[in-house]
Write a protein that holds these residues in place. Structure first.
Motif, PDB file in Angstrom:
ATOM      1  N   THR A 102      43.455  45.601  35.760  1.00 43.61           N
ATOM      2  CA  THR A 102      42.906  44.347  35.257  1.00 43.61           C
ATOM      3  C   THR A 102      42.383  44.460  33.836  1.00 43.61           C
ATOM      4  O   THR A 102      42.027  43.447  33.241  1.00 43.61           O
ATOM      5  CB  THR A 102      41.749  43.886  36.168  1.00 43.61           C
ATOM      6  N   GLN A 151      45.031  34.816  39.441  1.00 41.32           N
ATOM      7  CA  GLN A 151      43.927  35.746  39.633  1.00 41.32           C
ATOM      8  C   GLN A 151      43.518  35.594  41.083  1.00 41.32           C
ATOM      9  O   GLN A 151      42.945  34.579  41.471  1.00 41.32           O
ATOM     10  CB  GLN A 151      42.752  35.449  38.704  1.00 41.32           C
ATOM     11  N   ASN A 171      42.263  37.301  45.022  1.00 42.02           N
ATOM     12  CA  ASN A 171      41.594  38.324  45.810  1.00 42.02           C
ATOM     13  C   ASN A 171      42.620  38.793  46.846  1.00 42.02           C
ATOM     14  O   ASN A 171      43.028  38.033  47.722  1.00 42.02           O
ATOM     15  CB  ASN A 171      40.358  37.750  46.489  1.00 42.02           C
ATOM     16  N   PRO A 175      40.273  47.978  45.946  1.00 43.57           N
ATOM     17  CA  PRO A 175      40.004  47.294  44.673  1.00 43.57           C
ATOM     18  C   PRO A 175      40.348  48.196  43.484  1.00 43.57           C
ATOM     19  O   PRO A 175      40.525  49.406  43.640  1.00 43.57           O
ATOM     20  CB  PRO A 175      38.499  47.021  44.742  1.00 43.57           C
ATOM     21  N   ARG A 204      49.834  34.701  43.004  1.00 47.36           N
ATOM     22  CA  ARG A 204      49.391  34.653  44.404  1.00 47.36           C
ATOM     23  C   ARG A 204      50.592  34.556  45.342  1.00 47.36           C
ATOM     24  O   ARG A 204      50.624  35.188  46.379  1.00 47.36           O
ATOM     25  CB  ARG A 204      48.449  33.469  44.606  1.00 47.36           C
ATOM     26  N   ASP A 235      33.766  44.379  48.359  1.00 46.62           N
ATOM     27  CA  ASP A 235      33.884  43.576  47.144  1.00 46.62           C
ATOM     28  C   ASP A 235      35.300  43.025  47.037  1.00 46.62           C
ATOM     29  O   ASP A 235      36.240  43.556  47.636  1.00 46.62           O
ATOM     30  CB  ASP A 235      33.583  44.430  45.908  1.00 46.62           C
ATOM     31  N   ALA A 236      35.444  41.995  46.250  1.00 46.84           N
ATOM     32  CA  ALA A 236      36.766  41.397  46.051  1.00 46.84           C
ATOM     33  C   ALA A 236      37.690  42.363  45.322  1.00 46.84           C
ATOM     34  O   ALA A 236      37.293  43.032  44.371  1.00 46.84           O
ATOM     35  CB  ALA A 236      36.634  40.107  45.250  1.00 46.84           C
ATOM     36  N   ALA A 237      38.913  42.455  45.790  1.00 46.19           N
ATOM     37  CA  ALA A 237      39.946  43.251  45.130  1.00 46.19           C
ATOM     38  C   ALA A 237      40.786  42.285  44.310  1.00 46.19           C
ATOM     39  O   ALA A 237      41.817  41.789  44.743  1.00 46.19           O
ATOM     40  CB  ALA A 237      40.800  43.982  46.159  1.00 46.19           C
ATOM     41  N   VAL A 238      40.328  42.015  43.100  1.00 41.90           N
ATOM     42  CA  VAL A 238      40.945  41.001  42.250  1.00 41.90           C
ATOM     43  C   VAL A 238      42.137  41.597  41.512  1.00 41.90           C
ATOM     44  O   VAL A 238      42.057  42.675  40.940  1.00 41.90           O
ATOM     45  CB  VAL A 238      39.927  40.432  41.242  1.00 41.90           C
ATOM     46  N   PRO A 290      44.373  47.361  41.398  1.00 39.64           N
ATOM     47  CA  PRO A 290      44.204  47.271  42.848  1.00 39.64           C
ATOM     48  C   PRO A 290      45.474  47.734  43.563  1.00 39.64           C
ATOM     49  O   PRO A 290      46.562  47.723  42.987  1.00 39.64           O
ATOM     50  CB  PRO A 290      43.933  45.782  43.081  1.00 39.64           C
ATOM     51  N   GLY A 301      42.377  40.656  49.354  1.00 41.73           N
ATOM     52  CA  GLY A 301      41.879  40.602  50.723  1.00 41.73           C
ATOM     53  C   GLY A 301      42.142  39.244  51.356  1.00 41.73           C
ATOM     54  O   GLY A 301      42.549  39.150  52.517  1.00 41.73           O
ATOM     55  N   ASN A 302      41.923  38.169  50.581  1.00 39.42           N
ATOM     56  CA  ASN A 302      42.196  36.822  51.091  1.00 39.42           C
ATOM     57  C   ASN A 302      43.684  36.608  51.328  1.00 39.42           C
ATOM     58  O   ASN A 302      44.086  36.007  52.322  1.00 39.42           O
ATOM     59  CB  ASN A 302      41.683  35.764  50.107  1.00 39.42           C
TER      60      ASN A 302
END
Length: 187
Positions: free
Chosen positions: A182, A38, A40, A107, A78, A70-73, A116, A42-43
């Motif tokens: 999601t 799970q 983000n 997102p 990963r 906002d976070a795009a989870v 996303p 963006g990170n």
């Protein structure tokens, strides 16, 4: 301390000095640690750009990240998401023609119907429709210039996503990766 003759793959000649070998060589499993499912996006995009910049793989091409507030989870691996981003950014840097590259992360929608997405836009890249289709078919069929696209497509599909590419004279090359939703449906 072990003599060179005792080390596999190393032969010793007469009068050879002894060689120091670390007692234990760490494996990649210890370095990488467990994968996260799970993330983000963006990170992950920020880390991918930083890695390519640190290794000088961007060749001085300016990569602009357009990240949501906002976070795009996403519920994907990963590592795989990072690999896809690295491949797409490296390909974009190779074909940017001195112009910048824009990386956009979107997102999922509020209802969970659409997952996303992220897109790499290279305004100066030009590929014909035939070249683009061949590049996306298989890493074996794609030439060395576009092998990253085929590998990125395979990894995106392995995550349950879809990679779509388009190229036109006005906007250049745009590659979009849509990931699975999601499932946060509010109904």
């Amino acid at each position: 301390m072990r003599a060179a003759a005792e080390i596999p793959g190393v032969t010793a000649s007469e009068g050879a000095e002894s060689v120091r070998v670390p007692a234990r060589v760490p494996s990649l499993e210890l370095v990488e640690g467990p994968d996260s499912f799970q993330v983000n996006l963006g990170n992950v995009a920020t880390e991918a750009r930083a890695l390519l910049d640190a290794t000088h793989r961007l060749h001085g091409v300016d990569v602009t990240l357009d990240l949501p507030d906002d976070a795009a989870v996403a519920r994907v691996s990963r590592r795989r998401a990072g690999q896809v981003m690295l491949l797409l950014l490296a390909h974009a840097a190779d074909h940017a023609g001195g112009q910048g590259v824009r990386f956009v992360v979107e997102p999922p929608d509020d209802f969970g119907d659409e997952g996303p997405r992220f897109a790499v836009r290279t305004p100066d890249a030009r590929l014909s429709g035939r070249e683009l289709n061949t590049a996306l078919l298989s890493p074996v069929l794609a030439g060395p210039r576009h092998r990253q696209l085929a590998r990125a497509r395979e990894l995106a599909e392995a995550m349950g996503g879809e990679l779509v590419a388009s190229c036109d004279e006005r906007s250049g090359l745009c590659i979009t990766v849509s990931l699975p939703s999601t499932g946060l449906s509010s109904w």
